[in-house]
Design a protein around this motif. Structure first.
Motif, PDB file in Angstrom:
ATOM      1  N   GLU A1107       0.834  -1.207   0.000  1.00  0.00           N
ATOM      2  CA  GLU A1107       0.000   0.000   0.000  1.00  0.00           C
ATOM      3  C   GLU A1107       0.868   1.256   0.000  1.00  0.00           C
ATOM      4  OE1 GLU A1107      -3.656   1.970   2.559  1.00  0.00           O
ATOM      5  OE2 GLU A1107      -2.517   0.308   3.402  1.00  0.00           O
ATOM      6  N   GLU A1146     -11.491  -8.288   2.775  1.00  0.00           N
ATOM      7  CA  GLU A1146     -11.928  -6.980   3.296  1.00  0.00           C
ATOM      8  C   GLU A1146     -10.805  -5.961   3.268  1.00  0.00           C
ATOM      9  OE1 GLU A1146     -13.906  -6.973   7.023  1.00  0.00           O
ATOM     10  OE2 GLU A1146     -15.342  -8.521   6.416  1.00  0.00           O
ATOM     11  N   SER A1147      -9.644  -6.372   3.811  1.00  0.00           N
ATOM     12  CA  SER A1147      -8.529  -5.408   3.812  1.00  0.00           C
ATOM     13  C   SER A1147      -8.083  -5.100   2.388  1.00  0.00           C
ATOM     14  CB  SER A1147      -7.357  -5.949   4.634  1.00  0.00           C
ATOM     15  OG  SER A1147      -7.033  -7.258   4.224  1.00  0.00           O
ATOM     16  N   SER A1150     -10.400  -2.588   0.952  1.00  0.00           N
ATOM     17  CA  SER A1150     -10.096  -1.285   1.555  1.00  0.00           C
ATOM     18  C   SER A1150      -8.899  -0.645   0.852  1.00  0.00           C
ATOM     19  CB  SER A1150      -9.801  -1.484   3.037  1.00  0.00           C
ATOM     20  OG  SER A1150      -9.175  -0.343   3.550  1.00  0.00           O
ATOM     21  N   THR A1154      -8.920   2.733  -1.348  1.00  0.00           N
ATOM     22  CA  THR A1154      -8.049   3.872  -1.007  1.00  0.00           C
ATOM     23  C   THR A1154      -7.247   4.317  -2.224  1.00  0.00           C
ATOM     24  OG1 THR A1154      -7.847   3.019   1.237  1.00  0.00           O
ATOM     25  CG2 THR A1154      -6.214   4.628   0.548  1.00  0.00           C
ATOM     26  N   GLU A1192      -6.786  10.140   5.380  1.00  0.00           N
ATOM     27  CA  GLU A1192      -6.998   8.754   4.974  1.00  0.00           C
ATOM     28  C   GLU A1192      -5.704   7.955   4.867  1.00  0.00           C
ATOM     29  OE1 GLU A1192      -9.881   7.608   2.245  1.00  0.00           O
ATOM     30  OE2 GLU A1192     -10.896   9.554   2.162  1.00  0.00           O
TER      31      GLU A1192
END
Length: 1961
Positions: A1107, A1146-1147, A1150, A1154, A1192
């Motif tokens: 990420e 789920e992650s 996310s 993002t 964020e």
């Protein structure tokens, strides 16, 4: 039926076809089509520009062309069979056409027109080629012109360089890469460095001689003169002019134009001059009478010179005017040009000031044939050729010349018995042996035909004349022998007869008796005397006499007598047939003198080379004749002579005679036995090399070996022909022995001197030329073996002399270029020795240029597709020998620093480029077998690893943009194709050898890095290419990016668990690849991110690294312009699909969300940052991105970077306050610590404390510039505390001083209160950060609603302005469009503490009204229930909307998003209470200020009292009484009991305040205002009685005190006016100061009809209808409002509208229309319009009766100023009308300004803004507040005398739109109203009614600027009782508002009933 076509395959559209039929294909004229099928006059096919769309079209629309079909069938390709140049021209012109139009769009006019001309020229040439009638030479010429123009255009447009061979485009597939490189380089060099022409020519055209004293014919003689050597270097150009100074034969250009040819580059220098001599033809003396003498003489006239160097600079074709100097002293005529050159021209006169010689001179460059082609018009018209003297630098064989140049130098003559000197004229004749005079062989110069005789010019009375005239005698050779030249000397008499008397002669024979011609040089001839009538026709009589002083006979007395007189001439022979050399003649006649042979052979070396080459064939015949005669005796002598002649031809001057010798050998040589002697002598010399001390002669022999071998071979062939091939073996043995001697000599090392190595070098340099001769007699293999042995015998020791090494390499190079090497058989034999030497040199990195050239030649011979066995074997040898060293060499060469000199750099680039081309050529030739052998040849994995690393590094170098020039796309594509092919082969080796336990990170990393930069290359981004170029590339190579992408994916999948080594390192590179807009590539590469997430999850349980890296790289890559919306969607969809079944779904979702959101913002940011975008959009976008990084992503570094980007944007837009807030974000991240910080952005390396200090100081500076001084003070204190804690008193002192200066600025300087606007951005077309959101924006200084709306619409030019203020529905949200909804809102300060405190100056309050604002509000009026037409206030409600922002304004942006909205409804009663509260507060404030002497001028109080009392008397508050105090209302609203009681209290309170106010007023009122005061007192008693205040019964009609809407101005000298019951009712505009901060109402909203007198003083009244039409609430404040109207429309006092005859129903209801139309808005309140005094007075009468309703959310200052509608007597209109002229307003002293007049209507829509703008000192009238306790600073009042009608800070008062501004006080600039406005004035009713249709809207800014925000406790400042006065500005409009408007004190907040809350959004 559709049938496939066989021959009709290709055509050009000759008429456009729209394709309207079913399946029709739309075609434009000029399109090329490929035809697939045909049917009944129709074709089916596609346009080549778009092959994907197929359709039908009529066959008649297409002109068919011949074409060749490749791959017949489904994938067939059609290639036109026309000339390749035509094909290229067509496609190029198509591409140019598009770009040409773009040039026009980009305004590049010059290139546009030049290209247009070139395109037309190309089309012309194309037609010529297509017609096909050109000769072969002309066709070549046309093609040359076409390609030159195509290349020029391509270069100008930045297109690719096209490789060409003989004018045709070269297909890279058909030639080797090295050859392609050479072709590209050749064209590139040609483009960069035009070849310097070695030959130059001077074009001369004589125009005229401009001179005043002409009248005689002239001769003009041009020539070139070398002032260094003092001699002419060219022949003469001779022309005749007529009496007018013009050429005599204008119709014959060759007579007046000449080309001086063959000037060498050495002759273009400053000391070469064009000399012009002018001779006149006429009388002896220029001034003689016409009839004095009829005989014509040639006489000197003048001379002019010009340096050739002057032409080099300009090369202009314009005429030059040369100064002509007259010769005063004739004896110096011969050197006049030298004297002028030496600047000794003072002794000469000019022919006249404006006289001169007009000539056109131009230098032309190139050989004569090129000049003929390029300047064909010059030659076609005719031009004479003027040669250089003698032979040119290069003598061409076959050139026939026999020119004798004679210069008539001088003479020495006796007087001849005369008292004066003679006038001598020389006449010259050529006489042949027979005695006849030769005609037409004396040439005066080019331009004039030769003549039979020559007459010299005459020098007056000169016995020693000097002429220096050059003549050319082109006498044929056959006439030469026996001919002589005779010179006759005559005296020219000046008497009347003008006789010419012969007195002597001289002669000179042209050839001597032994056959030699007259030797060159000066000859002194004897002048033989003779009688006048002597007949010289019989030449035999004098030929026996001696002719020259040099050969006088000793005893010849006759001759002796003649020696006193002499005549000198200079001769110079230029002949290819005749010689002056006796030795040459002796050699050629050797048979007549056999005894002289040895001597003649010895002397041959001394003879001039030009003499030998003239007689080359004869000389050679002589030599071989002597050799045949006696080879034993003369063998070596003849050999030496032959060597001398051969080496003579090596000289550049005689280089062109080599073909003559070749022809001689082939056709004339007949020495069949000569070979034996030649071999023998040659071997003898070679064998002696080692012993000889002097090597010069031997070296000369070795140098000549090429021709010696030619003679040997030809001799042997002649012998074989004659004998049938006898002695063949013997000949072979001789050659073998000779070469053995050579090998021995070559293998010797030079021990001492370098003489031996020099000899070896000489031999090697000429040895390769022998190969072709040997091939004539021996087999190819034999010769190859001989050469291999010879070259192999060279010493290989490295320390051999460098010069020999270079020559050795040159020899290898020539061998490779030789015919021998082109044969595959011999090549295979020679290749090892060539490669051996190359390897040696490359290893030492020596002679790289030569090595590169040799290698290039080696590969040029190996064609790409050649699969012959021999070629494959050669590749084997080359790969084994050179691949490794080639890679190392490229690495070495590219890692060196580039040399500085341009020539050296060019050479450096050439070397690199050639080596690269060689490597690519080699790799392209390699097959699977070669790669396999190569990989197998490595013994260990380390070797293979090193090799792979090396080749990957080299490939990365090849991909560099600087590797090839930018227009070499063809070369780059070939290189990329080779690289990708090689990488595909090598990736197998990588997989097999370096995976699992042998995994090697370095090599895999190198591989991936190479693949990524390969894909990212600019030359592979097909999207940037033109369609035609893209199509060609795809057809030839496909999309190589996709291929490489698939390979990356495949290799990645093979890595398995080793993938973890590359996470996160490869995320950035792979992300860069996926951002390339190629769908297939993206589809292949994006899934790798899923894989990375998966492996990272396995390793660490999360993918934070993935990420973090993704986010970091996305920012930098997208800011570079990569990525698009499609990519965002694709990234999102592919990865979401991939992770559907993952446990970590789920992650993952996310992360993807993002990253997708970040992409949205980055794309918006990038779009906004484009050059054309406005700053507002850029700032908004940056804020959005900055917040995203902070909230964020929590990316501190990126956050800080964007803080600084935002800071820079604010500085650029001069948003200093916002800039300070922005920098404060970074400041908050830092602590006061000594932690060291690294260098970052523009900050140096420093401690955290230092950086925070720097930031504080910068922020303070910006707060200061943004006039936000209160915030600066807080920071000053903070930094001062730090200084104090460190005892840094010096800086502490400075900081306290700075703090003090900020306090001073608060008190002394004025600042504008900005307005605030609510903006909604609806629709999907807005950028993400704005889409379907609403914001509140802080306007710029002076910016009203209309200006703001225009700005927003210009920022979003495609947006549609919504014409209502209601919340939009879902259809608007989802629309594919942009909708803007804009209206003004009022700021609500959070804390009222400062604003409510008494005695606080307005300067301080103004800050708190508009800073730190979170909440804003706007109101919308509406009727609930039945509307009472008699009293509308009964049913008039107000909807109040409150907006809450995410951040307070001002902040890091000028606008922030609305976080929450609340809507409440206010009842009519609540509204009335609020208005009355505000008015009472205003009165109190004014009375208090007056009491405490803060007012220097009582006018504000006067006007306020006037307005309230007048409104009450005329029934203003009666409307409230009727509405709320009636029994039925009280019974129906029992819950409103308290509120009704409160309204009663307020009415009573107002009466008390008025009574007290009148008492104070009486105390301070000036004398001239006493009558007005008396009237006010009288009216107050009337008011009290009308309201029944004495009783205060249940239905009390306490008239609310009415305060004028505007800022009424009262003239000082106001006189009481008579009251008229018929006053006109004018609807005024509200003053911003008539309202509290949140809920300001026009006092006019309460005033209906005022008494005439008070109307005159205080302004106009208005019914409630008008009030609510003026709202800027969502319903009324429109996007287009010129001035933002106040959104706070809560006035609810009763109106007298029911009795107003002027108010139409339509008008009354207009408030319900909530119209936003700009047409109904008055002009910006910022620039109010001056009006007549009467209007001014009317405007001041604005209903003040309605006091505000109580609202618990409002503080007292907010309530203090809300005016209310007034209800007054129905007759007040009449009174107002009568009163309008009488009232005089007291005005402060201010610079006078002319009074302007305007219509008395309340509207000011048509008035243009005053230039005074929104200056802080805006008005000349001070605002006055209806609060009895408000005070004004006397100092301020003196400077800003008239205050606005409501409480306001300095800035807010400027930004409000009010009628009082526009009409009431704007015009109050003069001290007195014009005398004409007396009490009798009555305004017309009709215009008023007409103009009052739509009342002006409320000013948004009334609310905007009244937002008090609490000052920090640390900054609370005691009230300054006497703030310093501000100077008035001459054009200021609202000064009072700024200074005093908000200085009101309030007794404290009163409880108000809570409004009902309708909704909370």
């Amino acid at each position: 039926m559709w049938i496939p076509t066989d021959h009709e395959k290709y055509g050009v559209v000759i008429a456009s076809f729209r394709g309207t039929v079913p399946f029709g294909l739309s075609l434009e004229i000029g399109d090329t089509v490929q035809i697939l099928e045909k049917c009944d006059g129709w074709y089916r096919g596609f346009a080549l520009k778009n092959p994907n769309i197929k359709g039908i079209f009529p066959s008649s629309y297409v002109h068919l062309k011949n074409a060749f079909v490749k791959n017949k069938g489904q994938f067939e390709m059609v290639i036109p069979t026309e000339d390749s140049v035509i094909t290229e021209m067509t496609s190029t012109l198509r591409d140019w056409g598009t770009m040409w139009k773009q040039l026009y769009v980009r305004n590049e006019g010059d290139l546009f027109h030049r290209l247009w001309h070139i395109m037309n020229e190309i089309l012309d040439l194309r037609r010529q080629v297509l017609v096909g009638h050109l000769t072969h030479d002309r066709m070549k010429d046309v093609k040359r012109h076409i390609t030159a123009r195509l290349d020029w255009g391509n270069e100008q447009l930045g297109l690719d360089l096209v490789p060409r061979k003989e004018y045709a485009m070269v297909d890279p597939e058909d030639v080797s890469v090295t050859e392609l490189y050479r072709l590209m380089e050749h064209r590139h060099r040609k483009k960069d460095t035009p070849m310097q022409a070695s030959s130059h020519h001077l074009f001369v055209q004589m125009k005229s001689l401009m001179c005043s004293n002409l009248g005689e014919e002239l001769e003009v003689i041009f020539s070139l003169f070398d002032s260094k050597e003092n001699r002419p270097i060219s022949e003469r150009f001779f022309l005749r002019l007529n009496r007018n100074g013009l050429p005599k034969a204008p119709d014959k250009p060759e007579r007046h134009c000449s080309l001086f040819v063959d000037l060498g580059s050495s002759e273009l220098r400053r000391d070469i001059y064009v000399t012009v001599h002018i001779i006149r033809i006429g009388r002896m003396g220029a001034g003689e009478k016409k009839n004095a003498c009829s005989v014509q003489y040639r006489r000197p006239f003048g001379c002019a010179v010009l340096s050739i160097a002057d032409l080099l600079t300009g090369e202009t074709k314009d005429d030059l005017i040369l100064k002509v100097y007259m010769c005063n002293t004739e004896s110096e005529w011969y050197q006049i040009h030298e004297n002028i050159i030496k600047k000794l021209n003072a002794r000469y006169n000019l022919t006249g000031s404006n006289a001169g010689l007009a000539v056109s001179l131009q230098l032309l460059h190139g050989d004569i044939e090129q000049i003929r082609r390029e300047y064909s018009s010059v030659f076609s018209h005719g031009v004479s050729i003027t040669r250089k003297l003698g032979f040119s630098n290069i003598i061409m064989p076959g050139e026939m010349r026999n020119d004798l140049y004679i210069t008539i130098e001088r003479g020495e003559f006796e007087k001849g018995g005369k008292s004066v000197a003679r006038n001598v004229e020389v006449t010259m004749f050529i006489v042949e042996s027979s005695g006849q005079t030769l005609k037409d062989f004396i040439s005066f110069g080019s331009g004039e035909p030769p003549a039979g005789e020559y007459r010299s010019f005459v020098l007056y009375h000169n016995n020693s004349p000097r002429w220096a005239e050059l003549l050319k005698l082109p006498i044929p050779v056959d006439k030469f022998r026996g001919a002589h030249i005779r010179f006759e000397f005559r005296h020219c008499s000046t008497k009347e007869k003008g006789e010419k008397k012969l007195f002597g002669f001289s002669f000179v024979p042209l050839m001597q008796e032994d056959g030699r011609t007259l030797p060159d040089g000066t000859h002194e001839l004897i002048v033989h005397k003779c009688e006048e009538n002597t007949n010289l026709q019989d030449a035999t009589r004098y030929l026996k006499l001696p002719f020259s002083k040099g050969i006088l006979l000793g005893n010849n007395n006759q001759a002796m007598k003649a020696t006193k007189e002499s005549f000198w001439i200079t001769s110079f022979l230029c002949s290819t047939k005749l010689t002056q050399n006796g030795d040459m003649l002796d050699l050629l006649k050797w048979r007549t003198h056999p005894d002289k042979i040895t001597g003649c052979l010895s002397k041959l070396k001394e003879i001039d080379g030009s003499e030998i080459v003239k007689f080359l064939q004869d000389t050679l015949d002589t030599l071989f004749g002597i050799l045949d005669e006696n080879s034993q005796k003369y063998g070596s002598k003849v050999f030496d002579s032959l060597v001398h002649i051969i080496n003579l031809l090596q000289d550049s001057k005689f280089h062109h005679f080599k073909p003559v010798m070749d022809t001689y050998i082939e056709s004339h040589f007949a020495g069949a036995l000569a070979y034996r002697d030649l071999i023998k002598v040659l071997k003898w010399y070679v064998d002696r090399i080692m012993e000889a001390e002097r090597q010069e002669h031997i070296q000369a022999v070795l140098k000549a070996q090429e021709y010696i071998f030619k003679y040997i071979v030809q001799s042997r062939r002649l012998f074989s022909l004659a004998t049938g091939g006898q002695n063949e073996e013997e000949f072979r043995c001789c050659i073998q022995e000779l070469l053995m001697s050579v090998r021995f000599f070559l293998s010797q090392e030079s021990k001492g001197s370098g003489a031996l190595s020099q000899s070896q070098a000489v031999f090697l340099s000429s040895f390769p030329a022998v190969y072709s001769e040997l091939l004539k007699l021996f087999d190819v293999r034999e010769v190859a073996s001989l050469v291999q042995d010879t070259l192999g015998s060279l010493p290989t020791i490295v320390h051999v002399d460098d010069s020999l090494q270079a020559v050795k390499l040159q020899c290898i190079g020539k061998t490779v270029e030789s015919q021998l090497y082109t044969n595959p058989d011999s090549r295979y034999i020679l290749l090892p020795v060539v490669l051996h030497h190359l390897h040696m040199h490359l290893q030492e990195q020596k002679d790289l240029v030569m090595c590169a050239r040799i290698l290039s030649n080696v590969f040029c011979l190996i064609k790409k597709n050649s699969s012959e066995k021999s070629v494959l074997e050669e590749i084997d040898v080359i790969v084994a020998s050179l691949l490794d060293i080639l890679l190392r060499t490229i690495l070495e060469v590219t890692s060196r620093p580039q040399p500085s000199g341009s020539a050296m750099r060019l050479q450096f680039q050439d070397v690199t480029g050639e080596f690269v081309a060689c490597l690519l050529s080699l790799l392209r030739q390699m097959t699977d077998r070669h790669y396999q052998q190569l990989l197998d040849s490595f013994n260990t994995k380390e070797e293979l690893r090193d090799f792979l690393l090396q080749i990957f590094t080299v490939f990365r170098i090849l991909i560099r943009p600087e590797m090839f020039p930018k227009d070499w796309t063809v070369m780059r594509l070939v290189a990329n194709n080779v690289i990708i092919t090689t990488v595909l082969y090598l990736s197998d080796a990588l997989r097999k050898n370096f995976l699992n336990e042998n995994f090697d990170y370095k090599i895999w990393d190198s591989y991936f890095y190479l693949a990524v930069i390969f894909i990212n290359q600019l030359c592979l981004q097909l999207e940037m290419f033109t369609p035609s170029k893209k199509k060609k590339v795809l057809e030839k190579y496909g999309d190589m990016r996709v291929t490489m992408g698939c390979e990356i994916f495949s290799m990645w999948q093979n890595l398995g668990e080793h993938k973890l080594h590359f996470i996160p390192a490869l995320i950035g590179p792979f992300l860069e690849v996926t951002l390339i807009p190629q769908p297939d590539l993206r589809n292949v590469m994006i899934p790798i991110f899923h894989d990375m997430m998966d492996w990272e999850q396995r390793r660490s349980g999360n993918f934070k690294q993935v990420e973090a890296k993704l986010i970091d790289k996305l920012d930098s890559l997208m800011s570079e312009g990569k990525g698009d919306e499609t990519y965002r969607e694709l990234f999102n969809s592919i990865l979401l699909k991939k992770i559907e079944r993952e446990t970590w779904r789920e992650s993952g979702v996310s992360l993807i969300a993002t990253v997708t959101r970040l992409m949205e913002r980055l794309l918006d940011y990038r779009d906004c940052m484009k050059m054309g975008e406005v700053d507002g959009k850029k700032i908004g976008c940056t804020v959005s991105l900055l917040n995203f990084y902070k909230t964020e992503l929590n990316k501190e570094e990126m956050y800080i970077r964007y803080i600084h980007k935002l800071y820079d944007l604010h500085l650029k837009a001069q948003n200093f306050t916002e800039a300070a807030y922005t920098l404060l974000l970074y400041d908050e991240l830092l602590e006061w610590s000594d932690r060291p910080l690294r260098e970052f952005l523009a900050y140096p390396m420093q401690t955290e404390w230092q950086r925070k200090e720097l930031l504080h100081l910068t922020i303070i500076q910006n707060f200061d510039r943004g006039k936000c001084w209160e915030n600066g003070i807080i920071l000053c204190r903070k930094i001062a505390d730090q200084y104090e804690s460190y005892y840094d008193y010096r800086n502490l002192s400075k900081m306290r001083m700075m703090e003090a200066s900020l306090y001073d600025k608060i008190m002394d300087q004025q600042r504008l209160e900005p307005e605030f606007f609510r903006v909604g951005f609806y629709g999907k077309k807005f950028p993400f950060f704005l889409r379907n959101k609403e914001f509140v924006c802080r306007g710029h200084d002076y910016e009203r609603l209309e200006a703001f709306q225009q700005r927003m619409l210009s920022e979003f030019p495609h947006a549609i302005a919504m014409q209502h203020a209601n919340q939009p529905d879902e259809t608007i949200f989802q629309a594919e469009a942009q909708y803007l909804q804009i209206y003004a809102v009022t700021p609500i300060p959070e804390s009222q503490e400062v604003l409510q405190r008494e005695g606080v100056p307005d300067n301080i309050k103004s800050f708190y009204k508009v800073n730190h604002i979170w909440k804003f509000r706007y109101d919308r009026p509406f009727h609930k229930g039945t509307k009472d037409k008699e009293n509308e206030f009964k049913s008039l409600w107000v909807e109040r909307t409150s907006l809450y922002l995410v951040q307070s304004l001002p902040g890091i942006s000028r606008w922030f998003e609305v976080e929450k909205r609340e809507v409440v409804e206010m009842s009519p009663l609540e509204n009335a209470i609020e208005v009355l509260e505000n008015k009472n507060q205003q009165l109190k404030t004014l009375i208090s200020q007056c009491q405490t002497r803060q007012m220097q001028n009582i006018n504000p109080l006067t006007m306020c009292l006037n307005g309230v009392i007048d409104a009450a008397v005329n029934g203003g508050v009666a409307r409230y009484q009727e509405a709320f105090f009636v029994k039925e209302y009280i019974l129906s609203h029992p819950e409103d009991g308290e509120k009704i009681a409160r309204l009663r209290e307020l009415m009573l309170e107002q009466a008390q305040i008025l009574e007290f106010g009148l008492a104070v007023h009486e105390k301070f009122v000036p004398q001239d205002m006493r009558p007005l005061h008396k009237k006010l007192v009288d009216q107050f008693f009337v008011m009290k009685s009308s309201l029944g205040i004495q009783e205060f019964s249940a239905c009390i009609q306490a008239s609310p005190v009415h305060f004028p809407n505007g800022s009424p101005r009262v003239c000082r000298n106001s006189a009481p006016a008579s009251m008229s019951p018929n006053g006109t009712r004018v609807i005024p505009r509200r003053s911003p100061l008539s309202y509290p901060a949140v809920n300001r109402y026009s006092s006019s909203s309460l005033s209906s009809q005022a008494s005439a007198e008070v109307s005159n003083i205080t302004g106009q009244s208005e019914s409630s209808d008008e009030v609510f039409n003026m709202q800027p609430s969502p319903s009324t404040s429109s996007l287009s409002s010129t001035h933002s109207a106040s959104p706070n429309v809560t006035s609810s006092a009763p109106s007298s509208a029911r009795a107003s005859p002027l108010l139409s129903d339509k008008h009354k209801h207009s408030r319900e229309n909530c119209c936003l139309s700009p047409r109904e808005r008055p002009c910006s309140a910022i620039y109010p319009t001056p009006v007549e005094p009467s209007q001014r007075l009317l405007l001041n009468h604005i209903g003040d009766g309605a006091l505000p309703r109580s609202d618990p959310n409002l503080s007292a200052p907010e309530k203090a100023v809300n005016p209310t509608p007034s209800s007054w007597s129905l007759d007040s209109g009449k009174e107002a009308k009568n009163m309008s002229d009488s009232g005089k307003l007291i005005s402060p002293p201010i610079p006078p300004r002319p009074t302007q007049t305007a219509s008395p209507a309340r509207h000011t829509t048509s008035v243009s803004p005053s230039p005074a703008g929104r200056s802080p000192l805006k008005g000349s009238v001070q605002p006055f507040t209806p609060s009895p306790v408000e005070y004004h600073s006397p100092g301020l009042i003196s400077n800003s005398p008239v205050l606005s009608g409501s409480c306001s800070s300095g800035i807010s008062s400027l930004s409000r739109c009010s009628m009082s501004e526009t009409s009431g006080f704007e015009n109050q600039v003069n001290d007195q109203v014009a005398p004409g406005s007396g009490p009798g004035y009555s305004g017309p009713e009709e215009p008023v009614r007409k103009e009052s249709k739509t009342p002006p809207p409320y000013s948004v800014y009334e609310r905007t600027l009244r937002r008090p925000v609490p000052l920090p406790h640390s900054l609370s400042i005691p009230v300054a009782p006497e703030p310093p006065a501000l100077p008035p500005k001459p054009l200021a409009v609202r000064s009072g508002h700024l200074e005093n408007g908000t200085r009101r004190t309030d007794p404290g907040p009163r409880p108000r009933p809570l409004p009902r809350k309708v909704s909370q959004l």
